[in-house]
Structure formats: structure tokens, C-alpha cells
Design a protein around this motif. Sequence first.
Motif, mmCIF file in Angstrom:
data_model
loop_
_atom_site.group_PDB
_atom_site.id
_atom_site.type_symbol
_atom_site.label_atom_id
_atom_site.label_comp_id
_atom_site.label_asym_id
_atom_site.label_seq_id
_atom_site.Cartn_x
_atom_site.Cartn_y
_atom_site.Cartn_z
ATOM 1 N N MET A 1 0.844 -1.182 0.000
ATOM 2 C CA MET A 1 0.000 0.000 0.000
ATOM 3 C C MET A 1 0.887 1.242 0.000
ATOM 4 O O MET A 1 1.770 1.376 0.835
ATOM 5 C CB MET A 1 -0.883 -0.045 1.245
ATOM 6 N N SER A 2 0.650 2.124 -0.934
ATOM 7 C CA SER A 2 1.446 3.348 -1.042
ATOM 8 C C SER A 2 1.237 4.246 0.170
ATOM 9 O O SER A 2 0.132 4.337 0.706
ATOM 10 C CB SER A 2 1.047 4.093 -2.322
ATOM 11 N N ARG A 3 2.312 4.909 0.588
ATOM 12 C CA ARG A 3 2.213 5.836 1.714
ATOM 13 C C ARG A 3 1.553 7.152 1.321
ATOM 14 O O ARG A 3 1.122 7.901 2.192
ATOM 15 C CB ARG A 3 3.607 6.125 2.271
ATOM 16 N N ILE A 4 1.568 7.491 0.050
ATOM 17 C CA ILE A 4 0.909 8.722 -0.381
ATOM 18 C C ILE A 4 -0.340 8.359 -1.171
ATOM 19 O O ILE A 4 -0.377 7.335 -1.843
ATOM 20 C CB ILE A 4 1.844 9.644 -1.199
ATOM 21 N N PRO A 5 -1.379 9.182 -1.058
ATOM 22 C CA PRO A 5 -2.638 8.863 -1.734
ATOM 23 C C PRO A 5 -2.454 8.754 -3.242
ATOM 24 O O PRO A 5 -1.683 9.507 -3.846
ATOM 25 C CB PRO A 5 -3.554 10.034 -1.389
ATOM 26 N N MET A 6 -3.152 7.809 -3.829
ATOM 27 C CA MET A 6 -3.187 7.662 -5.274
ATOM 28 C C MET A 6 -4.179 8.679 -5.812
ATOM 29 O O MET A 6 -5.375 8.619 -5.507
ATOM 30 C CB MET A 6 -3.608 6.243 -5.652
ATOM 31 N N LEU A 7 -3.684 9.640 -6.583
ATOM 32 C CA LEU A 7 -4.499 10.748 -7.045
ATOM 33 C C LEU A 7 -5.161 10.420 -8.372
ATOM 34 O O LEU A 7 -4.490 10.276 -9.392
ATOM 35 C CB LEU A 7 -3.646 12.006 -7.191
ATOM 36 N N ALA A 8 -6.481 10.305 -8.344
ATOM 37 C CA ALA A 8 -7.254 10.123 -9.575
ATOM 38 C C ALA A 8 -7.392 11.482 -10.256
ATOM 39 O O ALA A 8 -7.207 12.532 -9.617
ATOM 40 C CB ALA A 8 -8.622 9.545 -9.244
ATOM 41 N N PRO A 9 -7.714 11.511 -11.549
ATOM 42 C CA PRO A 9 -7.808 12.783 -12.270
ATOM 43 C C PRO A 9 -8.706 13.813 -11.588
ATOM 44 O O PRO A 9 -8.380 15.006 -11.570
ATOM 45 C CB PRO A 9 -8.345 12.374 -13.645
ATOM 46 N N GLU A 10 -9.802 13.382 -10.987
ATOM 47 C CA GLU A 10 -10.712 14.351 -10.349
ATOM 48 C C GLU A 10 -10.143 14.936 -9.059
ATOM 49 O O GLU A 10 -10.655 15.931 -8.532
ATOM 50 C CB GLU A 10 -12.083 13.712 -10.078
ATOM 51 N N ASP A 11 -9.053 14.346 -8.528
ATOM 52 C CA ASP A 11 -8.424 14.842 -7.306
ATOM 53 C C ASP A 11 -7.380 15.919 -7.569
ATOM 54 O O ASP A 11 -6.865 16.520 -6.622
ATOM 55 C CB ASP A 11 -7.711 13.688 -6.566
ATOM 56 N N LEU A 12 -7.037 16.176 -8.820
ATOM 57 C CA LEU A 12 -5.886 17.009 -9.158
ATOM 58 C C LEU A 12 -6.219 18.486 -9.210
ATOM 59 O O LEU A 12 -7.274 18.884 -9.718
ATOM 60 C CB LEU A 12 -5.321 16.579 -10.519
ATOM 61 N N ASP A 13 -5.283 19.312 -8.717
ATOM 62 C CA ASP A 13 -5.409 20.753 -8.924
ATOM 63 C C ASP A 13 -4.809 21.092 -10.297
ATOM 64 O O ASP A 13 -4.363 20.185 -11.027
ATOM 65 C CB ASP A 13 -4.752 21.546 -7.792
ATOM 66 N N ASP A 14 -4.774 22.359 -10.667
ATOM 67 C CA ASP A 14 -4.339 22.738 -12.013
ATOM 68 C C ASP A 14 -2.887 22.341 -12.297
ATOM 69 O O ASP A 14 -2.577 21.845 -13.377
ATOM 70 C CB ASP A 14 -4.522 24.243 -12.236
ATOM 71 N N ASP A 15 -1.985 22.578 -11.336
ATOM 72 C CA ASP A 15 -0.576 22.215 -11.542
ATOM 73 C C ASP A 15 -0.410 20.707 -11.648
ATOM 74 O O ASP A 15 0.352 20.208 -12.484
ATOM 75 C CB ASP A 15 0.290 22.752 -10.404
ATOM 76 N N GLN A 16 -1.118 19.970 -10.809
ATOM 77 C CA GLN A 16 -1.049 18.512 -10.852
ATOM 78 C C GLN A 16 -1.628 17.984 -12.164
ATOM 79 O O GLN A 16 -1.084 17.066 -12.761
ATOM 80 C CB GLN A 16 -1.803 17.915 -9.665
ATOM 81 N N ARG A 17 -2.707 18.594 -12.639
ATOM 82 C CA ARG A 17 -3.319 18.168 -13.895
ATOM 83 C C ARG A 17 -2.354 18.386 -15.071
ATOM 84 O O ARG A 17 -2.245 17.564 -15.967
ATOM 85 C CB ARG A 17 -4.630 18.918 -14.134
ATOM 86 N N ARG A 18 -1.626 19.506 -15.045
ATOM 87 C CA ARG A 18 -0.646 19.781 -16.099
ATOM 88 C C ARG A 18 0.442 18.701 -16.105
ATOM 89 O O ARG A 18 0.830 18.199 -17.159
ATOM 90 C CB ARG A 18 -0.056 21.176 -15.896
ATOM 91 N N ALA A 19 0.931 18.327 -14.917
ATOM 92 C CA ALA A 19 1.937 17.263 -14.830
ATOM 93 C C ALA A 19 1.353 15.935 -15.301
ATOM 94 O O ALA A 19 2.010 15.177 -16.037
ATOM 95 C CB ALA A 19 2.459 17.144 -13.391
ATOM 96 N N PHE A 20 0.126 15.651 -14.892
ATOM 97 C CA PHE A 20 -0.555 14.419 -15.307
ATOM 98 C C PHE A 20 -0.644 14.354 -16.836
ATOM 99 O O PHE A 20 -0.343 13.321 -17.445
ATOM 100 C CB PHE A 20 -1.963 14.399 -14.684
#
Length: 198
Positions: A1-20
Motif C-alpha cells: 500500500m502506497s504511503r501517499i494517496p493515489m491521485l485520480a484525475p478528479e483529485d488534481l489541482d491545475d498544476d497537478q493536472r498539467r503534470a498528469f
Amino acid sequence: MSRIPMLAPEDLDDDQRRAFESITRGPRGGAGRAALVDDRGALLGPFNAMVTAPTVGEPLQALGVAIRYRTGLSARARELAILTVAAHHRSDFEWEVHVRDGRAAGLTDTELAAAVHGDPAALTDQTERVVLRTTRAMLRTGDLTDDEYTTAVEAIGEATLVELTTLVGYYALLALQLRVFRVPARVTGPWTAQTAED
């Protein structure tokens, strides 16, 4: 189990979405995009950490693209070096992914084993032997002797040696992140008690 949350597309802010989008729409995406995400669309492997901290993650993923798709190393030599780093750091996720990529590049089971045990005699290509020896020397000592440096430059050239040292550092960094964040892998690498020091 990952120590950091697995971020689904709907969880992302604008900067995270750009990286995604940089990760999934770049050379890693395409037909292989399904292998990058889980059933919720969250990025797997080291990519979830890159999206979690996009300020460093986006430039890091761009470096990874350059290493994977734009260096002077052949696909076989590149995968051999990556697998050598994975074996040294006992990174199950790196091993799992790059065994597949190594086989696609034409590496045999004997050649894959050479990455674990550091046996250059298992390789018929002289350049690949030098890449294996050079990678292992950098991992073992964090340096190259004058003789090792000269041999590497004669075999692959100075620019490609810069690329190889960058590859070793990049995949060592990913191995560290994968370990610290407990990123799960589906397989366990073929490690033995002496693998990291062979």
C-alpha cells in the motif's frame, strides 16, 4: 500500500493536472497509457509522486522522457543500464517494468540476468559490456577510475557517457522514491543476498 494517496484525475489541482497530462500525453502515453494508470485513472509507479509534487515532478518526468527516448544509447543498452540500477537498489517496480521493456528491446533471459549479477561475459555486444561495467562501477563507487572513464568514452563517446551518468542518477532517484513511498509492484525482483554487492 502506497504511503501517499493515489491521485485520480478528479483529485488534481491545475498544476497537478498539467503534470498528469505531460506524463500521459507524452511518449509514455499513446498505446501504453493503460499501463500507466489504475482502474480509477491514478498514475502508477513513480508517476503518482511526480503528480503529487508537480513543481519538481513535472521537470523530473521531462528528464525521464529525454533519458528514455532521446539519448545516444541503443534501446538494449539503455534497458540493460536501467535494469542494473534496479538490481543494485532492489527496486521491484523498476525491475518489473524494465524487464518487459528489455525483452521488447531484444534482451534474452541470460542478458537480463547479467544486469543482476554483473556478468559482462553474458553479453556479446562490446558496447553493451562497457555500459554494464560502467553502470556497475558508478553504482558501486559513485565514480569512475581514469581507466573506466577512458574505456567508456572510447566505447560510447563523451556525450553519451553524460547521458548514461544522468540515467543512473535518475533511476536511482526513482528507486529511492519508490521505496520511501512504498509503491507496490506485482513482482519481486530476482534478488539474492549478494545482488547489490556482486
